[in-house]
Design an enzyme around this catalytic site. Structure first.
Site, mmCIF file in Angstrom:
data_model
loop_
_atom_site.group_PDB
_atom_site.id
_atom_site.type_symbol
_atom_site.label_atom_id
_atom_site.label_comp_id
_atom_site.label_asym_id
_atom_site.label_seq_id
_atom_site.Cartn_x
_atom_site.Cartn_y
_atom_site.Cartn_z
ATOM 1 C CB CYS A 21 -0.463 0.027 1.110
ATOM 2 S SG CYS A 21 -1.093 -1.538 1.819
ATOM 3 C CG ASN A 27 -2.252 -7.583 11.171
ATOM 4 O OD1 ASN A 27 -2.582 -8.414 11.655
ATOM 5 N ND2 ASN A 27 -0.729 -7.223 10.681
#
Lengths: 447, 447
Positions: B44, B305
């Site tokens: 990102c 995550n």
């Protein structure tokens, strides 16, 4: 003659009631009496006006008397309601300009009298005034421009801190005095310590555990400082920010009930119990606390706006109920955002609720992203049921509004175990891969 | 010899699995194979690296191979897993430096192979590359520094927009091309129009409803532009941002099940059904959508995550379950924050859910506060049950993270009637007296 709704108080609660009643009933007579020369002004904006960040006082007025009048609301500014006769449905009103009293009839009544400042009863206090109105803020601005190098602010709550910062912005040396051993008693001491760090980082001298005993005056009767239990502090400008209490005198004299919190008692429809057609809203009433399960008195524009709307809707045949408060609040002080909701650890303790508190330090953005900075999140959860009961945030810009997510979790009765899996938004400019809310919930769930 | 956990993929999901397994079982052998030279890097963050806002590529690496090794995880970078034999519990691994294949045994396996870019199969496309890795971003940075005045970005999703903005930051004239009639198809067209306004306000030329047919090359085989159904666009730099698909080839060849979304099927414990001790997580798997009540494939670091953690915990005897996603996402593009959660109006329509949509325009702060700016909030609610099903926000800085509050409301199953009374935080620097979330919910409740 048609029905007439009278409103005492022309600020957030009163004028929200008026506007909502007007929208629902075009034929209703609506009159609002306001002591000051203003309606619908943002008291929360006063410190920014003092600082000069908002230079025009008119900018703090969401809607002027004339705008309300154009909406068919008969606004009487500089009119003070002296007495309410609930049996005869009459108000005794003082026109403060003409110095003339009159009697005003009503069919329904909304009491939205707000709150009074509570300066300490000490010698010399009459030479100071709390900057709670646009007029008082204007006088303080004028006084600052006339000179002086030092200011002292009495009271370390959020208004005291905002005023202290405003005076720093005016290039004054500022001392902030509070009788408590910490600033911001709405936070736990560990979180309030970060606020103190931020204030001291802005060169505000913080003096805690100090009683103010006297405002010292010069030969002309103007402040030259304060005497405290911790010694004298010289200052040309003395600002009182020692809190407020609900303004209930007129309502109480009329026979309306005062609750255990010291504010006007209302039911969830903003009705004054036992008095048909009499409603109350805003800083002068008590509000149901959803966690403490008892009424509390909180002075916040957001509650005033909602409760005023409910009073105005219900006074015109509607059926809205106020579902209560969590004690959510936020402030931006000294480049820090400070927010809280629900119960602090010490509030839970005082209410004999067994809790586990967890604090995490994390970043406002992805750690590598420009502008990323530290923030702390403290969560308070029930030891047995693991439900989130409270949250506190202190951190850099953009940190604070995360309190809304946590307030929504509390409102919905979520456990910290559930919160850690919420699908919250991630992008490097606005959070780490796990938002601080999730990081804190994960840490709390592990405890 | 002790138990061995092998992990395919050294990014968010894989290394989160590794770290959590290590924490719970100090004696477990853990080996992770990663094709590239990096672990745990922020994909990102690539656009900000291209823009030069984050200059050091190392800053995008949350934890390096050596840091993972110090934590007792045997990280093999530049190692590609070519095949998985689930019956023999063996991997075939290519050491990309030594160009040597070997066989690696495992007892348990975590598949975290991520996603592949999907450039269009057009002539000349081989002369471009999607800037999805640190190496590719480095090549693009070098190419920009060598010269050129024009760039074209193919793909108007959030990565395409972020890349376009990054190239504007590099003083290039940028054209953004998309085959759809709107940018950001994860938003409804009315909200995407505000994004287009913002992009054009940054001097990005936006070309919609245009098919890219060919990458035009110069005599040296370097891009000199693109041919589209809408005409040729000259540009020395051509960046592909046409989306990704889950990287499932190795897993599929091994016999793991592919779901209807095209990604690996997993249960809520991140188990690959029918294969004990085989787990999968991150961009390569499908995730349960709580509103659509079917699995979807979403590539987001925050899910990777969480799912990696679940795989690592469950592989070491734990019992965590992934409760699903809402499709929450945020991006900051061209000074606008763009966020969404739940279902858009068009997604609800496609799923035959009868909804009412409401959009409000409001301010990010008190209207009078310096820095206050516009924002739009669109809510999508069930027509019958009045539950919030989706929300979209486009607005200035600080607008977007309010999506988290709305995502929490959806998660908790709240109606718009309830949401309008939530106790959200108000102070002039951070919101109006009613937060935009409340303003939007009130408007939706009235509809």
């Amino acid at each position: 003659m048609g029905q007439r709704l009278a409103i005492i108080g022309g600020d957030a609660a009163g004028m929200s009631a008026a506007a909502n009643a007007r929208r629902r009933d075009p034929d209703l007579g609506i009159v609002a009496f306001e002591r000051s020369g203003y309606t619908s002004f943002s008291a929360c904006g006063i410190p920014y006006h003092v600082a000069g960040l908002v230079d025009e006082s008119d900018d703090l007025i969401a809607r002027s008397p004339d705008q309300h009048r154009a909406n068919g609301i008969d606004v009487r500014i500089r009119h003070e309601v002296l007495a309410v006769d609930l049996a005869r449905r009459e108000l005794t009103v003082l026109d403060r300009n003409a110095r003339r009293e009159s009697t005003e009839p009503f069919d329904q009544l909304v009491v939205a009298t707000g709150a009074h400042a509570t300066p300490p009863p000490i010698p010399g206090v009459e030479a100071t005034e709390p900057a709670r109105t646009i007029d008082a803020a204007g006088r303080l601005r004028g006084q600052i421009l006339r000179g002086g190098a030092d200011a002292v602010v009495i009271g370390g709550g959020y208004i005291g801190l905002e005023m202290a910062e405003a005076l720093v912005h005016r290039n004054l040396r500022v001392t902030l005095v509070d009788r408590e051993p910490q600033l911001m008693t709405t936070l736990d001491a560990d979180m309030a310590a970060h606020v103190q760090d931020a204030a001291e980082g802005q060169d505000i001298r913080v003096v805690l555990s100090a009683q103010v005993e006297e405002v010292l005056l010069d030969g002309d009767g103007r402040p030259r400082g304060v005497r405290t239990s911790d010694g004298d502090i010289a200052a040309e400008h003395v600002v009182m920010a020692t809190g407020v209490r609900p303004a209930t005198e007129v309502a109480e004299a009329a026979g309306l009930e005062i609750g255990e919190s010291g504010a006007l008692r209302v039911d969830d429809h903003q009705r004054c119990p036992g008095h048909d057609g009499v409603w109350a809203a805003g800083d002068c009433v008590e509000s149901w606390h959803r966690l403490l399960e008892r009424p509390v008195n909180l002075q916040l524009g957001t509650h005033a706006n909602k409760q005023g709307r409910i009073a105005g809707v219900n006074a015109t045949g509607g059926d809205l109920a106020f579902p209560g408060v969590l004690g959510t609040a936020i402030s931006r002080i000294c480049h820090r955002e400070i927010a809280r909701t629900g119960l602090s650890e010490s509030e839970a303790e005082a209410a004999a609720i067994d809790v586990v508190a967890t604090t995490v330090k994390t970043d406002t953005r992805a750690a590598y992203f420009p502008g990323s900075a530290s923030m702390w999140v403290k969560l308070v959860a029930g030891r047995e049921d693991r439900r989130l009961l409270g949250a506190q945030i202190v951190g850099s810009q953009t940190a604070g509004k995360r309190i809304d997510t946590l307030a929504t979790c509390i409102w919905a009765g979520m456990t910290v175990d559930e919160i850690q899996w919420l699908d919250l938004a991630y992008a490097p400019p606005v959070s780490g891969v796990l938002d601080p809310v999730l990081v804190a919930a994960r840490a709390a769930a592990k405890r």
